[in-house]
Design a protein around this motif. Structure first.
Motif, mmCIF file in Angstrom:
data_model
loop_
_atom_site.group_PDB
_atom_site.id
_atom_site.type_symbol
_atom_site.label_atom_id
_atom_site.label_comp_id
_atom_site.label_asym_id
_atom_site.label_seq_id
_atom_site.Cartn_x
_atom_site.Cartn_y
_atom_site.Cartn_z
ATOM 1 N N MET A 114 41.210 -40.738 50.826
ATOM 2 C CA MET A 114 42.195 -40.748 49.743
ATOM 3 C C MET A 114 43.597 -40.915 50.302
ATOM 4 S SD MET A 114 44.750 -39.050 47.982
ATOM 5 C CE MET A 114 44.694 -37.301 48.338
ATOM 6 N N LEU A 115 44.337 -41.844 49.731
ATOM 7 C CA LEU A 115 45.743 -42.065 50.081
ATOM 8 C C LEU A 115 46.623 -41.533 48.964
ATOM 9 C CD1 LEU A 115 48.180 -43.411 51.579
ATOM 10 C CD2 LEU A 115 47.583 -45.529 50.365
ATOM 11 N N TYR A 116 47.553 -40.638 49.314
ATOM 12 C CA TYR A 116 48.552 -40.172 48.345
ATOM 13 C C TYR A 116 49.779 -41.075 48.434
ATOM 14 C CZ TYR A 116 52.521 -37.564 46.525
ATOM 15 O OH TYR A 116 53.666 -37.215 45.854
ATOM 16 N N MET A 117 50.126 -41.704 47.291
ATOM 17 C CA MET A 117 51.324 -42.544 47.207
ATOM 18 C C MET A 117 52.325 -41.866 46.266
ATOM 19 S SD MET A 117 49.966 -46.485 47.144
ATOM 20 C CE MET A 117 48.690 -46.323 45.904
ATOM 21 N N SER A 125 41.907 -44.912 41.258
ATOM 22 C CA SER A 125 43.196 -44.217 41.253
ATOM 23 C C SER A 125 43.234 -43.130 40.192
ATOM 24 C CB SER A 125 44.341 -45.197 40.994
ATOM 25 O OG SER A 125 44.670 -45.904 42.164
ATOM 26 N N LEU A 126 43.738 -41.962 40.586
ATOM 27 C CA LEU A 126 44.090 -40.888 39.658
ATOM 28 C C LEU A 126 45.603 -40.727 39.722
ATOM 29 C CD1 LEU A 126 41.340 -38.259 40.620
ATOM 30 C CD2 LEU A 126 41.200 -40.096 38.931
ATOM 31 N N LEU A 176 46.826 -40.806 43.522
ATOM 32 C CA LEU A 176 45.772 -40.507 44.479
ATOM 33 C C LEU A 176 44.836 -41.708 44.474
ATOM 34 C CD1 LEU A 176 44.926 -36.788 43.550
ATOM 35 C CD2 LEU A 176 46.676 -37.638 45.133
ATOM 36 N N HIS A 177 44.787 -42.430 45.588
ATOM 37 C CA HIS A 177 44.058 -43.702 45.656
ATOM 38 C C HIS A 177 42.859 -43.532 46.590
ATOM 39 C CE1 HIS A 177 43.798 -48.040 45.052
ATOM 40 N NE2 HIS A 177 43.592 -48.177 46.349
ATOM 41 N N PRO A 181 39.678 -42.633 34.925
ATOM 42 C CA PRO A 181 40.274 -43.297 36.096
ATOM 43 C C PRO A 181 40.109 -44.817 36.053
ATOM 44 C CG PRO A 181 38.830 -41.498 36.736
ATOM 45 C CD PRO A 181 38.599 -41.728 35.288
ATOM 46 N N MET A 182 41.047 -45.499 36.678
ATOM 47 C CA MET A 182 40.993 -46.950 36.785
ATOM 48 C C MET A 182 40.370 -47.354 38.125
ATOM 49 S SD MET A 182 42.143 -48.120 34.011
ATOM 50 C CE MET A 182 43.149 -47.679 32.597
#
Length: 285
Positions: free
Chosen positions: A213-216, A234-235, A151-152, A128-129
């Motif tokens: 977690m925010l899903y974009m 982020s994944l 997924l942030h 992950p970054m």
């Protein structure tokens, strides 16, 4: 006059089936508040912990200066030891951010602190970054080059996230041959005299708290502002449609290299041309 923004939907928890059917398939953002509650990271991940285990690592830093023809693609503006950077974050506001940094490759013990979520997305199992920022640091409005589902996860403090769906692009002053809107737009306090098309844009907003977690979805524009010092992870999952896979391939293999070539050939003239085209191409009537 503020931008037209609605709050991003939130749930505490959600089943894999509901998440996939109601959010991934419909390409609809969502915040899951308790997805990380059983991760070691939920208790451990804060700036002091990162300083303790990664303080000697030299990290690349970015600020919010306008794009220059002299900059390479994602080229860092400065470097600093992680311990010194975290001291800076905790002492005063700073524009310096860490962007897309593979800290887990440098400090593998961090891999033990999180779990790959079983949430209906086929996540790319690369490391992950991580992203770090100080109070007030901003990440300009952009979308990701690979059109991934993201997924942030946010840790330590609060982060403001503003999203716009891909169909809002006509109002966002997109800079051609790039993934950004005009960098001189203040999305927190937009100047509608200068940027009238923004009045038509309809977006989403939320404040992410520790562990949320925010899903974009694919191709979503996003602007981030660190309300307090903190960091995020982020994944990603590849785009699900052939159309977006094609756009991603074009961005990675053609657009990015064409833009780099033009910067070298035309210099600042190329940057100025693109910024002007962003205004010409944007619908304001």
């Amino acid at each position: 006059m503020a931008l037209t923004l609605s709050e991003i939907e939130r749930v505490k928890t959600i089943s894999k089936e509901d998440f996939y059917n109601h959010y991934v398939r419909k390409q609809k953002p969502l915040i899951i508040e308790q997805l990380t509650s059983d991760w070691p990271a939920f208790e451990k991940w804060n700036l002091n912990y990162i300083k303790e285990i990664a303080g000697d690592k030299v990290v690349p830093l970015y600020d919010d200066r306008p794009v220059s023809h002299k900059d390479g693609f994602n080229e860092a503006h400065a470097k600093m030891k992680m311990a010194d950077y975290i001291d800076l974050l905790q002492s005063k506001p700073t524009n310096y951010r860490i962007f897309l940094y593979n800290l887990m490759k440098e400090v593998p013990v961090l891999n033990n602190d999180f779990k790959w979520p079983d949430i209906g997305l086929r996540l790319v199992k690369q490391l992950p970054m991580l992203f770090f920022g100080g109070e007030g640091a901003r990440v300009f409005m952009h979308y990701d080059i690979d059109y991934s589902n993201i997924l942030h996860f946010h840790f330590h403090g609060k982060k403001k996230c503003m999203l716009f769906a891909p169909d809002q692009s006509p109002y966002l002053y997109k800079v051609p041959h790039s993934l950004i809107s005009r960098e001189d737009i203040d999305f927190d306090n937009p100047d509608y005299e200068k940027w009238p098309a923004l009045k038509k844009a309809k977006g989403l907003v939320a404040e992410l708290n520790h562990g949320e977690m925010l899903y974009m979805p694919e191709g979503y524009w996003h602007y981030m502002k660190y309300v307090t010092p903190g960091f995020s992870m982020s994944l990603r999952a590849f785009p699900r449609t052939i159309t977006n896979l094609s756009k991603a391939a074009y961005n990675v293999f053609i657009m990015r290299h064409f833009d780099t070539m033009m910067r070298k050939w035309k210099g600042q003239q190329w940057i100025d041309y693109k910024n002007q085209k962003a205004i010409i191409n944007t619908k304001s009537d």
